[in-house]
Motif scaffolding. Sequence first.
Motif, PDB file in Angstrom:
ATOM      1  N   ALA A  11       0.791  -1.233  -0.066  1.00 55.33           N
ATOM      2  CA  ALA A  11       0.065   0.035   0.059  1.00 55.33           C
ATOM      3  C   ALA A  11       0.831   1.157  -0.269  1.00 55.33           C
ATOM      4  O   ALA A  11       0.700   2.070  -0.654  1.00 55.33           O
ATOM      5  CB  ALA A  11      -0.873  -0.036   1.212  1.00 55.33           C
ATOM      6  N   SER A  12       2.008   1.149   0.850  1.00 58.06           N
ATOM      7  CA  SER A  12       2.848   2.328   0.829  1.00 58.06           C
ATOM      8  C   SER A  12       3.453   2.634  -0.661  1.00 58.06           C
ATOM      9  O   SER A  12       3.812   3.835  -1.019  1.00 58.06           O
ATOM     10  CB  SER A  12       3.964   2.268   1.767  1.00 58.06           C
ATOM     11  N   ARG A  13       3.968   1.602  -1.108  1.00 56.54           N
ATOM     12  CA  ARG A  13       4.499   1.798  -2.498  1.00 56.54           C
ATOM     13  C   ARG A  13       3.666   2.415  -3.417  1.00 56.54           C
ATOM     14  O   ARG A  13       3.832   3.213  -4.525  1.00 56.54           O
ATOM     15  CB  ARG A  13       5.175   0.433  -2.942  1.00 56.54           C
ATOM     16  N   THR A  14       2.215   1.974  -3.485  1.00 54.21           N
ATOM     17  CA  THR A  14       1.120   2.287  -4.312  1.00 54.21           C
ATOM     18  C   THR A  14       0.910   3.804  -4.147  1.00 54.21           C
ATOM     19  O   THR A  14       0.680   4.548  -5.181  1.00 54.21           O
ATOM     20  CB  THR A  14      -0.165   1.661  -3.956  1.00 54.21           C
ATOM     21  N   VAL A  15       0.943   4.410  -3.009  1.00 57.70           N
ATOM     22  CA  VAL A  15       0.525   5.774  -2.498  1.00 57.70           C
ATOM     23  C   VAL A  15       1.922   6.472  -3.105  1.00 57.70           C
ATOM     24  O   VAL A  15       1.497   7.645  -3.778  1.00 57.70           O
ATOM     25  CB  VAL A  15       0.220   5.894  -1.241  1.00 57.70           C
ATOM     26  N   VAL A  16       3.198   6.030  -2.861  1.00 60.14           N
ATOM     27  CA  VAL A  16       4.110   6.778  -3.183  1.00 60.14           C
ATOM     28  C   VAL A  16       4.222   6.923  -4.920  1.00 60.14           C
ATOM     29  O   VAL A  16       4.653   7.982  -5.564  1.00 60.14           O
ATOM     30  CB  VAL A  16       5.581   6.119  -2.925  1.00 60.14           C
ATOM     31  N   LEU A  17       3.929   5.893  -5.567  1.00 58.75           N
ATOM     32  CA  LEU A  17       3.976   5.808  -7.026  1.00 58.75           C
ATOM     33  C   LEU A  17       2.934   6.794  -7.409  1.00 58.75           C
ATOM     34  O   LEU A  17       3.054   7.541  -8.533  1.00 58.75           O
ATOM     35  CB  LEU A  17       3.641   4.503  -7.396  1.00 58.75           C
ATOM     36  N   GLU A  18       1.731   6.608  -6.824  1.00 60.51           N
ATOM     37  CA  GLU A  18       0.604   7.600  -7.243  1.00 60.51           C
ATOM     38  C   GLU A  18       1.064   9.314  -7.265  1.00 60.51           C
ATOM     39  O   GLU A  18       0.852   9.978  -8.280  1.00 60.51           O
ATOM     40  CB  GLU A  18      -0.589   7.407  -6.647  1.00 60.51           C
ATOM     41  N   ARG A  19       1.614   9.349  -6.127  1.00 55.58           N
ATOM     42  CA  ARG A  19       2.080  10.798  -5.842  1.00 55.58           C
ATOM     43  C   ARG A  19       3.245  11.210  -7.005  1.00 55.58           C
ATOM     44  O   ARG A  19       3.128  12.317  -7.306  1.00 55.58           O
ATOM     45  CB  ARG A  19       2.564  10.912  -4.493  1.00 55.58           C
ATOM     46  N   VAL A  21       3.527  10.056  -9.911  1.00 54.15           N
ATOM     47  CA  VAL A  21       2.902  10.135 -11.294  1.00 54.15           C
ATOM     48  C   VAL A  21       2.068  11.288 -11.356  1.00 54.15           C
ATOM     49  O   VAL A  21       2.139  12.166 -12.202  1.00 54.15           O
ATOM     50  CB  VAL A  21       1.907   8.986 -11.486  1.00 54.15           C
ATOM     51  N   LEU A  22       1.412  11.859 -10.275  1.00 58.10           N
ATOM     52  CA  LEU A  22       0.820  12.985 -10.288  1.00 58.10           C
ATOM     53  C   LEU A  22       1.582  14.529 -10.044  1.00 58.10           C
ATOM     54  O   LEU A  22       1.452  15.355 -10.777  1.00 58.10           O
ATOM     55  CB  LEU A  22      -0.189  13.215  -9.093  1.00 58.10           C
ATOM     56  N   ALA A  23       3.024  14.020  -9.665  1.00 63.83           N
ATOM     57  CA  ALA A  23       3.827  15.191  -9.600  1.00 63.83           C
ATOM     58  C   ALA A  23       4.263  15.433 -10.945  1.00 63.83           C
ATOM     59  O   ALA A  23       4.686  16.631 -11.343  1.00 63.83           O
ATOM     60  CB  ALA A  23       5.051  14.889  -8.305  1.00 63.83           C
ATOM     61  N   LYS A  24       4.501  14.621 -11.674  1.00 58.32           N
ATOM     62  CA  LYS A  24       5.155  14.444 -12.862  1.00 58.32           C
ATOM     63  C   LYS A  24       4.242  15.099 -13.883  1.00 58.32           C
ATOM     64  O   LYS A  24       4.402  15.932 -14.702  1.00 58.32           O
ATOM     65  CB  LYS A  24       5.412  13.091 -13.662  1.00 58.32           C
ATOM     66  N   ASN A  25       2.944  14.741 -13.749  1.00 52.67           N
ATOM     67  CA  ASN A  25       2.065  15.284 -14.650  1.00 52.67           C
ATOM     68  C   ASN A  25       1.488  16.663 -14.333  1.00 52.67           C
ATOM     69  O   ASN A  25       1.410  17.603 -15.275  1.00 52.67           O
ATOM     70  CB  ASN A  25       0.485  14.568 -14.153  1.00 52.67           C
ATOM     71  N   VAL A 133     -14.857  10.091 -12.829  1.00 49.55           N
ATOM     72  CA  VAL A 133     -13.988  10.073 -11.822  1.00 49.55           C
ATOM     73  C   VAL A 133     -12.545  10.474 -12.154  1.00 49.55           C
ATOM     74  O   VAL A 133     -12.068  11.492 -11.775  1.00 49.55           O
ATOM     75  CB  VAL A 133     -13.876   8.582 -11.194  1.00 49.55           C
ATOM     76  N   CYS A 134     -11.782   9.776 -12.983  1.00 49.94           N
ATOM     77  CA  CYS A 134     -10.259   9.925 -13.245  1.00 49.94           C
ATOM     78  C   CYS A 134     -10.051  11.152 -13.920  1.00 49.94           C
ATOM     79  O   CYS A 134      -9.153  11.875 -13.472  1.00 49.94           O
ATOM     80  CB  CYS A 134      -9.914   8.597 -14.102  1.00 49.94           C
ATOM     81  N   PRO A 135     -10.594  11.670 -14.845  1.00 49.13           N
ATOM     82  CA  PRO A 135     -10.301  13.083 -15.698  1.00 49.13           C
ATOM     83  C   PRO A 135     -10.038  14.148 -14.490  1.00 49.13           C
ATOM     84  O   PRO A 135      -9.401  14.856 -14.668  1.00 49.13           O
ATOM     85  CB  PRO A 135     -11.455  13.264 -16.388  1.00 49.13           C
ATOM     86  N   ALA A 136     -10.833  14.115 -13.486  1.00 51.09           N
ATOM     87  CA  ALA A 136     -11.068  15.199 -12.519  1.00 51.09           C
ATOM     88  C   ALA A 136      -9.568  15.199 -11.710  1.00 51.09           C
ATOM     89  O   ALA A 136      -9.254  16.361 -10.847  1.00 51.09           O
ATOM     90  CB  ALA A 136     -12.153  15.049 -11.349  1.00 51.09           C
ATOM     91  N   LEU A 137      -8.880  14.041 -11.558  1.00 54.97           N
ATOM     92  CA  LEU A 137      -7.693  13.984 -10.755  1.00 54.97           C
ATOM     93  C   LEU A 137      -6.408  14.747 -11.677  1.00 54.97           C
ATOM     94  O   LEU A 137      -5.375  14.783 -10.967  1.00 54.97           O
ATOM     95  CB  LEU A 137      -7.281  12.585 -10.522  1.00 54.97           C
ATOM     96  N   PHE A 138      -6.434  14.771 -12.945  1.00 65.24           N
ATOM     97  CA  PHE A 138      -5.422  15.161 -13.829  1.00 65.24           C
ATOM     98  C   PHE A 138      -5.478  16.489 -14.244  1.00 65.24           C
ATOM     99  O   PHE A 138      -6.347  16.738 -15.088  1.00 65.24           O
ATOM    100  CB  PHE A 138      -5.103  14.041 -14.926  1.00 65.24           C
TER     101      PHE A 138
END
Length: 226
Positions: A11-19, A21-25, A133-138
Amino acid sequence: MCGTCGCDDEASRTVVLERQVLAKNDGLAAENRESAQSRGIALINLMSSPGSGKTSLLARTAREFDGAPLAVVEGDQETGLDAARLRESGCPVVQINTGTGCHLDAAMLSDALRVLQPPDRSVVFVENVGNLVCPALFDLGERVRVVLASVTEGEDKPLKYPHMFRSADLVLLNKIDLLPHVDFDVARFTDAASTANPGARVQPLSVSTGEGLDAWYTWLDKQVLA
């Protein structure tokens, strides 16, 4: 389970990876925004569930709007059907197919803009993948976000998908010509949208009949002048 702190490693790795991805975006989105602003281009992220009428709205807008030049970045998982329909309206279009992806991202938009080459002082619509759902995140680097709903979907959508409506600068309510035939309360929808986003404006319209489109075109003019 991590033996050191008791946390769930996966779960920790998933959260870090998501962050990450979003930071790069977000970094790419900032570049898109700066480039568009420097050229006076109004980037508008148009989002909705499938079937609300995004393509129909853009096709009619392309035919009737007499303000700035329009272009579209069209996002779908598969096919170029909507892009072909928009080209028939005389609108330059770049198609993005995401495959299994449920949204567009800033890198996709950057690539599309290099192909599209919109002129200065123009409007570029980004028709995002149909999804509440998803488009609002990016963040794509857009100037404004428009969420399109329709009276065939139910007035509870802003409460069920609050993040999408919370991110909206404008909420369009389409297919009001069908109100006599569906169980839909406009006031309840407006109240729900205000609960999710007190600052969002709700604008009813009908792409089929043209009701409310003049107000939509006036709003577009203001985005060009912003």
